[in-house]
Each structure stands twice: as C-alpha cells, then as structure tokens.
Design a protein around this motif. Structure first.
Motif, mmCIF file in Angstrom:
data_model
loop_
_atom_site.group_PDB
_atom_site.id
_atom_site.type_symbol
_atom_site.label_atom_id
_atom_site.label_comp_id
_atom_site.label_asym_id
_atom_site.label_seq_id
_atom_site.Cartn_x
_atom_site.Cartn_y
_atom_site.Cartn_z
ATOM 1 N N ASP A 75 37.343 103.784 43.811
ATOM 2 C CA ASP A 75 37.740 105.115 43.837
ATOM 3 C C ASP A 75 36.298 105.766 44.175
ATOM 4 O O ASP A 75 36.772 106.740 45.399
ATOM 5 C CB ASP A 75 37.617 105.994 42.105
ATOM 6 N N PRO A 83 42.517 110.827 51.519
ATOM 7 C CA PRO A 83 43.872 110.592 50.518
ATOM 8 C C PRO A 83 43.011 108.412 50.512
ATOM 9 O O PRO A 83 42.903 107.822 51.333
ATOM 10 C CB PRO A 83 44.761 111.046 51.164
ATOM 11 N N HIS A 87 44.125 107.866 43.885
ATOM 12 C CA HIS A 87 44.524 108.967 43.584
ATOM 13 C C HIS A 87 46.001 109.388 43.258
ATOM 14 O O HIS A 87 46.884 110.016 42.422
ATOM 15 C CB HIS A 87 44.688 110.322 44.894
ATOM 16 N N ASN A 90 46.461 107.985 39.589
ATOM 17 C CA ASN A 90 46.324 109.073 38.554
ATOM 18 C C ASN A 90 47.338 109.935 38.341
ATOM 19 O O ASN A 90 47.676 110.609 37.668
ATOM 20 C CB ASN A 90 45.298 109.315 39.107
#
Length: 326
Positions: A75, A83, A87, A90
C-alpha cells in the motif's frame, strides 16, 4: 485598414508568415487517414491482452497484500494520492468482498476495455477505461513496472483523444465515428511521431554520453546479466568486436531515428532497423512485451500510410454515359 507594424518594417514578412503557416498547416492539419491510429489502437490492445493473459495466473502475487510485496509495504510503495487496488479492497471489504475477488474484477474490466479498444467499440470510452485500469495496476505494483508499462500507459492516454476509431472499427461500421480523412487524425499522428522521435533521440544521446555503448560493455551486460540472459553469449569474450559493433548499431538506429525515418527514401530502412532492434531485445533479453509494444509504435506511426486515398478517375464508359445523360 491600417497595415500591421511588422509589414511596414519588413515588407516581405506577411508573405513569409503566410508561407510558414501554410507549411505548418500542411504538416500538422492536412486531412489524413485514421488508419495509422487504428493500427496503433489494434496493436497496442493486442500486446496488452497477451500481457494480461501472461500475468493472470500470478495476479494475486503481484497485486495482493499477501503476494511478493506484502501488507502495508504494498500500500505504501506507490505514490500517494493515486488510485490503487488497495483502495478498492478497503472500500468493498465492508460489503464482504474479498481481495481476490477485487483483483479478479479489476482484471476482468481491464481485459474487457482492451477488447473494446481492439474492436473499436466505443473507442474513446474503452481507451479511457483501459488507461485508468492500467494506471491503477501500475500504481499498485509500482516496483515491478518498467519501460513497457510506462509507454503503454502514455499511449493509452493518447488514444482517449485520438480519432483511432475512425477506421477499422465497430464505431466506423455503425456510423458512430467521424468520417475519414480528418485534420484531427493528422494532428494526432504527428503527436505520436514527434513523441517517438524525442524518445529515441534522447535515449540514443544518453547512451552515447557514456563509454559502455562504445566499447561493447553495455551489450555484454545486457546479454549476460541473469535477469536478462536467455542464451549463453559467453563466447563474446573472445569476439569483442561483435559486441562493439552491436553497440554502435544501437546508437546509430536510435540517434538516427528522427533524421532518417521522415525522408521517404530512408523511412522503410529505418522502420525495419528499429523493429529489428526491438525484435532482438525481445528474443535475446526476454523483454518480449517491451519489444512488441515499441515495434507496434514505429510500425503504426511510420509504416502505415496516412495519405487519403484518391478517388479513381471515371472510366471512359462512365464519361460517355454522363455525356449522354446530359
């Protein structure tokens, strides 16, 4: 009407400016066929689809948090604010969607957008989706990116704005694409051509500033380093002149690219030399995707004719028939 001040100071300035503008207009805006752009679209989409097929079995290892780069390292390895698949993971985890499903979904959408680009279906939308998803995959596995990924992403971005669907596409068949030839096709083609000229010239000049490409050391390393080595070239140690000649050839092809690929007399030779260079990179250095993508760029930009097809002169029978009707 008052004359511009520059015409009073330089009486021939208006004529020179008109001639200059005429040359610029012919070079950048003369109507052109969209076939070179269609070749770029089809070739790039084809190579990226093959790359996607090769990556699919190891997608979780490349893009998952339990893969090659794990957890927070994955990450945090990419540039912030861009992007990444993390993401989406999550955001969708609250709905019970697992990481593997997210990776598979992104991959499927990416392949579908490339297929749409290949077929020329909603070409600009397909190009935009392919570019965004490709960019997301690049940012997620930034440590594994190399020249092929970067060039592919740049030219996918170009295709969003280029009229590449105006030829050899479903958009053309259905009438959604504008008719060819067009000034926008010419301008788009010039952007691609000038971009390639700058890339090859800068690459060649950078190589020429060091000694490695002059004395054969760069060729030796390229062929013998474990990450590139596909065949045993240890015999080059006894024939150093071959490595030297190969290095000089690379410099000649790259530095000569912007000078010899424009004239018609040398264009085919330089297209063939450039494609041959990248075929050699693919075969001997295991950089298959890079070699294929760069070959597609040069073939599309300089190997496909952009001049509009001239209408055939009416036959003698047709002329006589017209006279009779008159």
């Amino acid at each position: 009407m008052r004359q511009p001040i520059y015409t009073l100071l330089l009486p021939n300035a208006s004529g020179a400016a008109a001639r200059l503008w005429g040359s610029v207009r012919r070079f950048a805006f003369a109507p052109a066929s969209a076939r070179p752009l269609a070749a770029l679209r089809i070739g790039l989409a084809s190579v990226l689809l093959v790359q996607a097929a090769l990556i699919a079995p190891i997608a979780d290892e490349l893009y998952g948090r339990s893969g090659i780069i794990q957890g927070q390292l994955l990450d945090g390895s990419g540039a912030s604010g861009f992007p990444r698949i993390g993401h989406l993971v999550n955001a969708l985890s609250r709905f019970g969607v697992g990481e593997s499903s997210v990776i598979a979904g992104v991959g499927l959408l990416y392949v579908l957008s490339l297929a749409g680009l290949l077929l020329g279906w909603r070409t600009r939308v397909s190009a935009a989706c392919a570019w965004l998803l490709h960019f997301m995959l690049m940012m997620t596995a930034e440590r594994t990116n190399y020249g092929a990924d970067q060039f592919a992403n740049i030219f996918l971005f170009y295709l969003i704005f280029m009229p590449s669907g105006a030829a050899l596409s479903l958009d053309r068949v259905s009438g959604r694409a504008p008719p060819e030839p067009s000034a926008s096709a010419r301008l788009a083609l010039r952007v691609v051509q000038l971009h390639l000229c700058l890339v090859y010239l800068s690459s060649g000049v950078e190589k020429a500033l060091g000694a490695a490409w002059w004395d054969g050391d760069a060729m030796w390393r390229s062929l013998m380093l474990p990450e590139y080595r596909r065949f045993d070239f240890s015999w080059l140690a006894h024939h150093a002149w071959i490595a030297v000649a190969a290095g000089w050839t690379v410099l000649l092809v790259e530095i000569g690219y912007p000078f010899f690929i424009w004239p018609r007399r040398t264009r085919r030779l330089w297209v063939a030399a450039t494609v041959g260079l990248h075929v050699g990179i693919a075969v001997f250095m295991r950089l298959d995707v890079f070699g294929a993508i760069m070959s597609v760029f040069t073939l599309a930009a300089f190997g496909v004719k952009a001049d509009p097809r001239q209408a055939r002169a009416p036959s003698a029978a047709a002329r006589c028939a017209r006279r009779g009707e008159a």
